[in-house]
Design a protein around this motif. Structure first.
Motif, PDB file in Angstrom:
ATOM      1  N   CYS A  78       0.840  -1.210   0.000  1.00 10.41           N
ATOM      2  CA  CYS A  78       0.000   0.000   0.000  1.00 10.41           C
ATOM      3  C   CYS A  78       0.871   1.254   0.000  1.00 10.41           C
ATOM      4  O   CYS A  78       0.620   2.217  -0.733  1.00 10.41           O
ATOM      5  N   LEU A 128      -1.863   2.699  -3.636  1.00 14.12           N
ATOM      6  CA  LEU A 128      -3.185   2.174  -3.981  1.00 14.12           C
ATOM      7  C   LEU A 128      -3.942   1.719  -2.737  1.00 14.12           C
ATOM      8  O   LEU A 128      -3.356   1.430  -1.702  1.00 14.12           O
ATOM      9  N   GLU A 129      -5.245   1.623  -2.895  1.00  9.61           N
ATOM     10  CA  GLU A 129      -6.095   1.027  -1.862  1.00  9.61           C
ATOM     11  C   GLU A 129      -6.609  -0.299  -2.364  1.00  9.61           C
ATOM     12  O   GLU A 129      -7.021  -0.420  -3.518  1.00  9.61           O
ATOM     13  N   LEU A 130      -6.642  -1.268  -1.479  1.00 10.48           N
ATOM     14  CA  LEU A 130      -7.133  -2.574  -1.876  1.00 10.48           C
ATOM     15  C   LEU A 130      -8.653  -2.551  -1.970  1.00 10.48           C
ATOM     16  O   LEU A 130      -9.323  -1.914  -1.157  1.00 10.48           O
ATOM     17  N   ASP A 131      -9.172  -3.254  -2.957  1.00 15.17           N
ATOM     18  CA  ASP A 131     -10.621  -3.385  -3.072  1.00 15.17           C
ATOM     19  C   ASP A 131     -11.068  -4.692  -2.408  1.00 15.17           C
ATOM     20  O   ASP A 131     -11.824  -4.673  -1.451  1.00 15.17           O
ATOM     21  N   TRP A 143      -6.874  -4.404  -6.533  1.00 12.81           N
ATOM     22  CA  TRP A 143      -6.751  -3.040  -6.037  1.00 12.81           C
ATOM     23  C   TRP A 143      -7.771  -2.143  -6.727  1.00 12.81           C
ATOM     24  O   TRP A 143      -8.122  -2.380  -7.876  1.00 12.81           O
TER      25      TRP A 143
END
Lengths: 390, 390, 390, 390
Positions: free
Chosen positions: C219, C224-227, C252
């Motif tokens: 991260c 990025l943000e994880l989905d 992500w």
């Protein structure tokens, strides 16, 4: 990318090749044969594969050589093959060192091209004789300083020549091995026996067997000529007749300096040939065990890892490359490049022509340079480690 | 594993430390301060941090040193601190080389232990004087040949001593850098200025700055004493006053040989200190840039990659290690080990005691050995590259 | 380069620090203490170092903590220190996971800044409570996801943010170890005991101990943000109560994908944390065991080896670097960077200020993100390896 | 060490070989030809080298194939060669995937041994048909999963089989490339065109081209059979018709787990095939770009670097090795080992015999296993990433 099968070469047929030495139990003969095959430029059709007649015959049979072309001596072979309409065009000499000169002489005089293992001879005098004979006969003569066949070594040479490193200041060459750490020549190793025997190897042991490879590579890549050297040759293993460790200070014409270390008693090294070259603008590093990589640093920029088939590959590497980047090529492919380059020269000679500067193989002159290096190193060491001109 | 906080040490309080040199703009002073802090063995309470009084004061303030202990000169500091009941017990000398000897002398005579940067002095004569003074005063004297503090170097030394390599035959030491490839001393680099200035550095440039580190490491690990050397010192960069490249052949007492190369113009190297040691039974290789690894080959067995905290770690490595294997330690931790070992000696000295053989830090005698090496190398080179006793 | 000793910081004195956990026999406590010392930003003056009162006292004495500030419990410590005029400004919480939340809560409510080991808590609910409390109290809260302190990780993040890799497509993160290959928790290893005990570690074993580190790093560098994730958690060692191997597919937000592998039974790995990030224009690779290197390839160009202090270093790396390139920094220096960044925030908070975006330390929100990752992974795995939102 | 020239083989003459595909402009055909030549076991005497008749003829001429054996189609070739007394004994099929099955069928039915590139076919149904046909005809059928020819892969397999790793727990296989990072199939790359074209490649892109190689290697070394997989196939490059990235979770029969990643868009990787296997007692790691090394760790012992010709080499590696340790072998030698092993089987078949278990080449059954893997992966991915039996 693959160089095999290009039209003009196949059209003229494979080069008929003979071999002197390389019978059963030998090591380097098999390497030469594979190297000759890889690009399909040669066909092995004759041999004087051993000095023992029975072994010579048996070895020939193993290799599919016709009975009548399995000779008991190189003299016989040179004579007979020269007389045949389908006689060999080239011979590979892969004997212990002391046989190189007489064999090469015989074939040159018989009008046959020569591919000869290194070191060229056992003395400078013999080497000079060969140089003269090559000049006189006009034959192709390649010495298998095989490391010059590695693609990234070709690139290194091209980069130095193109000025990427600026003016060369320093060359660090080394070739450590450990296989003679103990007295293998007393335990039945054929390879160790002749390589530590002055009668068969000449005045140099480690210096002639591998020191000369490291030196050849340094010359090849840097494009420099050595001016003088100061050598310390040592025999560490008791009872050994030749040096097994070599430490040399180098002074190159034009002001560059450097060191060369070769050893057969450096535990942990298999065939640790490494070359590092430093100039005013950049530095290079290459290692034989990992030959598909070339480290390059431009002063003031990040270090680059150039790969044989990668984005940073130069045409000089690409032309001697067979498979894509990331698929490693190795020792045999580098060796094959020498054979294939020699093949180009031999084909050109068929029509009385010569090859361009892009076709590169170590010449008889390079072999002479190697012999002068060996002699100077032995002389310097014997004289108490003093500067000695090469 | 962490050595910090062991009871007996904390019970006796931190060692009161002063510093000479290391003011604003210096490099190595900050390294010494961090090294002193890592294991919480020292408290910096006084300083003569610069030869410029204003900068000395300002630097002291930055470091939280009380105003009345921020001195304008080391002489003043030695005198004043010796007179205080809470005066410093030890001083770190981190000036350019030419100041080492006078400062060290002042503090030793004031009864204060000394931790001094390398090379010890600028001449052998000064170094001998210091050795005598240390003997006379009985004070602890550590020289920060910091690479001896690396855990895997401790292990390498222990392995050699335990006979794991058999009889040592060869030592290859090198320390290439590239930061002086161009004439940095003419472009405002303070570090380059004094290190290329014979007045502040002494007779050796590259040989004194980093050659001496490589040599110290070779001695430390091998346990051998050098007999003689043959050196070629070169100044590649025009206008430079000291050598920037060093090539040396080595002969060790007992018959081992070797080479040492140090360079400040080898493009592509940051701090490429590397040591390789080969014996009749095994070989070792260690590189400062990757210090948590030690390559070890027993002759006839596969190569091993020993790691600082791994299964192959020896107690000698473990005792100077703080974190588990795979978590890298670096330059500062190695440096801290020298400080902490010295702390053990200083604490022992508080009660008139001494430390055992397991506590290791480079001594004033080691510093003298380094100075003899520098002088012999310069002498050999000036005499035309001849064998010179150290 | 060294950040220590900068004027404004020294002027305001060291930050008074307390510690919860980290008594005799603990591992990570000592790491925190060294990290706090390296840049001289903290002074350890109080502790509740063990849940056993006698050991708490003895440990405090070892560390030079005054008797009256060696507490038997964190509750007592929070209360007493908050009442002192010279009470601690910050506390380091280095206990097993289940104590993080209650301790953190106590100190936040007492108005004391918190530096807390990871994972933040044992449940998402606790973590959310802490996030709310930090918001309410306005205190500084740092979570020691220490790998984000490595200079080349800072650079990797900056390079991604600057678009050097183009749009990110793939992230490959892994953290293999082998120390739990056998049932160490049954053989007296304290470290193994609590880390494999759900009561003290929470619902995740390997996933919480090291998987969360790998995830945090992914991260941090990618931005990025994880989905969602799909996880397979395995317990290979019989009798073990928590997972010792973790395999996860990642999706992500924005379309990038990837995999995460963490293992405690992968023989041959010490602490093999590795991160690889690939985008439309370039790729990066970094390994914790060799943290001073960052491999970078721009598509269509040669691979570069960027070094911490070298020509390719970015300012984001340089500002958390202490020594020149080629002198390795390690785990403790990276850890220290978290402490020092937190110190900047704590100093700023003294005057009611905050720090700029260049000051980076993992926040309580990052800790919550880590807890959500752990919970989602456990949930996905228990549900039969199905995609699960984080 | 060199296997070439062993008596029994030469005595029976070279195997007459034909080739389908591999004409001018192709890549893998040249690789097959070199591989066939290296050990001198084959002679290329016939070919249907291109589906374009003119190119087929021209290509044959380049390769020295007689005019009357340069065929316009494989059907014609199979028929004509079967009818000749000196007809080919074996054929190499090096076309795009969709031609493998029909060509193989034709030659098997004509009584000719087959060496076929991978993946075996484009569907499982075709592959099953081939398996049946091989069984019926009794012909030798080798699939060039060439990585199984690398000496250290042979050794890895032998070590696992001998229990050196204990019970296998984990397999991590990966094969990242970057050559399809951009849409090369739209810029004139022939290689990219057919490999991203479902009509010629089958249902899998990256999964079929390189994922299957990684999977084959994992099976080969571990000796395990896959039970089920869960795959996420992605097409990152807009407009591409097949997957260019593959992420798979693996469950092996017997309880081992693992992951497989293959990618054609991972910038910085040329041909990064890597295999890691972990058991209860040890772990192995091997990388195709550096194939002469095998990392081996016995739990609780130091990591070993085993080399192809070194002290730790096993007989299984030695028997497929040509040159001494430290002289690297590469991709072509590994490929040649497949050819030479197949030659042993073909020679044995001449007399109605078969070869021993030491002679190893990927079989038609291995090819079928690969096809089942591809189909299962595509199916799992299309079904939303669910566990799918192979």
């Amino acid at each position: 990318m693959a160089i095999e099968g290009s039209k003009e070469e196949a059209a003229s047929g494979r080069i008929r090749l003979g071999m002197v030495g390389g019978g059963q139990g030998a090591f380097i003969g098999a390497v030469h044969r594979i190297a000759a095959r890889i690009d399909d430029q040669y066909e092995l059709v004759a041999g004087a594969l051993s000095s023992e007649p029975a072994r010579a015959k048996a070895s020939a049979k193993d290799l599919g050589i016709a009975d009548d072309r399995a000779y008991g001596s190189f003299e016989e072979m040179a004579k007979a093959e020269a007389a045949r309409p389908d006689g060999i065009e080239a011979v590979a000499i892969v004997t212990p060192n002391h046989m190189h000169a007489p064999a090469a002489k015989a074939f040159l005089e018989a009008g046959i091209h020569v591919i000869c293992d290194k070191p060229l001879t056992t003395t400078v005098a013999e080497a000079e004789e060969l140089v003269a004979l090559v000049k006189k006969t006009g034959k192709v003569f390649a010495v298998t300083h095989n490391y010059t066949g590695y693609p990234m070594i070709r690139q290194a040479r091209a980069m130095v020549a193109a000025g990427e490193l600026g003016t060369i200041r320093l060359i660090q060459a080394e070739y450590p091995q450990d296989w003679l750490t103990e007295r293998a020549e007393a335990s039945g190793s054929k390879q160790a026996e002749w390589r530590t025997d002055p009668k068969r190897s000449g005045a140099g042991g480690c210096i002639g067997d591998i020191g000369t490879h490291a030196y050849n590579l340094a010359c090849f890549v840097s494009g420099l000529e050595l001016d003088e050297l100061l050598a310390q040759l040592t025999t560490f293993v008791e009872g050994r007749l030749l040096d097994d460790d070599v430490e040399i200070l180098l002074r190159w014409k034009g002001g560059a300096k450097g060191m060369l270390w070769a050893s057969q008693v450096a535990v942990g090294h298999e065939n640790g040939l490494k070359l590092r070259v430093y100039g005013t603008k950049g530095g290079l590093e290459w290692t034989q065990a990992d030959p598909n990589y070339l480290w390059f640093t431009k002063f003031g920029e990040p270090k680059q890892l150039l790969t044989r088939g990668g984005a940073g590959a130069w045409p000089e590497a690409a032309r001697v490359t067979r498979v894509p980047g990331g698929h490693p090529e190795g020792y045999l492919e580098g060796f094959a490049n020498i054979y294939t380059e020699a093949a180009r020269a031999i084909r050109a000679a068929r029509d009385g022509g010569t090859v361009g500067a892009d076709v590169i193989y170590p010449s008889v002159e390079d072999g002479l340079v190697g012999m002068k290096f060996i002699e100077a190193a032995v002389k310097s060491s014997n004289a108490g480690n003093v500067w000695t001109k090469v």
